[in-house]
Design an enzyme around this catalytic site. Sequence first.
Site, PDB file in Angstrom:
ATOM      1  N   CYS A   1      -1.820  -1.892   8.251  1.00 55.67           N
ATOM      2  CA  CYS A   1      -2.295  -3.217   6.912  1.00 55.67           C
ATOM      3  C   CYS A   1      -0.736  -4.288   7.359  1.00 55.67           C
ATOM      4  O   CYS A   1      -0.526  -5.053   6.980  1.00 55.67           O
ATOM      5  CB  CYS A   1      -1.625  -2.543   5.803  1.00 55.67           C
TER       6      CYS A   1
ATOM      7  N   ASP B   1       1.086  -0.881   0.304  1.00 56.74           N
ATOM      8  CA  ASP B   1      -0.691   0.514  -0.169  1.00 56.74           C
ATOM      9  C   ASP B   1       0.769   0.786   0.213  1.00 56.74           C
ATOM     10  O   ASP B   1       0.703   2.386   0.663  1.00 56.74           O
ATOM     11  CB  ASP B   1      -1.527  -0.063   1.277  1.00 56.74           C
TER      12      ASP B   1
ATOM     13  N   LYS C   1      -7.359  -4.645  -2.977  1.00 57.11           N
ATOM     14  CA  LYS C   1      -7.225  -5.077  -1.014  1.00 57.11           C
ATOM     15  C   LYS C   1      -8.546  -4.279  -0.387  1.00 57.11           C
ATOM     16  O   LYS C   1      -8.175  -3.534  -0.494  1.00 57.11           O
ATOM     17  CB  LYS C   1      -7.030  -5.861  -0.234  1.00 57.11           C
TER      18      LYS C   1
END
Length: 180
Positions: A108, A13, A75
């Site tokens: 995350c 990310d 995601k």
Amino acid sequence: MISPQETLLLVIDVQGKLASSVFHAERVEKNIDKLIRACRILDVPVLYTEQYPKGLGSTVEPLRRLLSGQVPVEKLSFSCCGSEEFMRQLRAFKRNDILVTGMETHVCVYQTSLELLDFGYSVHLVTDAVSSRSEENRQLGIRCIERAGATPTSTEMAVFELLRIAEGEQFKEISKIIKE
């Protein structure tokens, strides 16, 4: 010790506005860049994810350029492991040692690392290639991930561990990357 035959680089990310707002953003992006280029030289596969790209944007341009030809795993779950597509791709590589990088360390990266450990993977947290919007959350994430069983490493440490010897063309190419 990690080896090119057993290792995968995971980039989590590193997207849009989030990437520019994290603690030491430029340093983290530069270290991820170095890792991607070194892994390419050593034939270590790279897998990268994007958390809700419609809202957070796509992976930052310099890294996206390095990863051209690859499609990010999109995601919605904070943990990459919550994505069936991510798990399918991860398992297909048949690598046990996962070099974990990305954002945000306390969300995350943390949740992914814990689930990877639960699935039996060896997690190697590249501490100078992860970040959060605050240094406090970055440090908290690192401590919790290490406490859960991940091995801390750095960009240079991981690259030279993968390389093993200070000779040959791979060493020359990687030395140039590290010195940048």
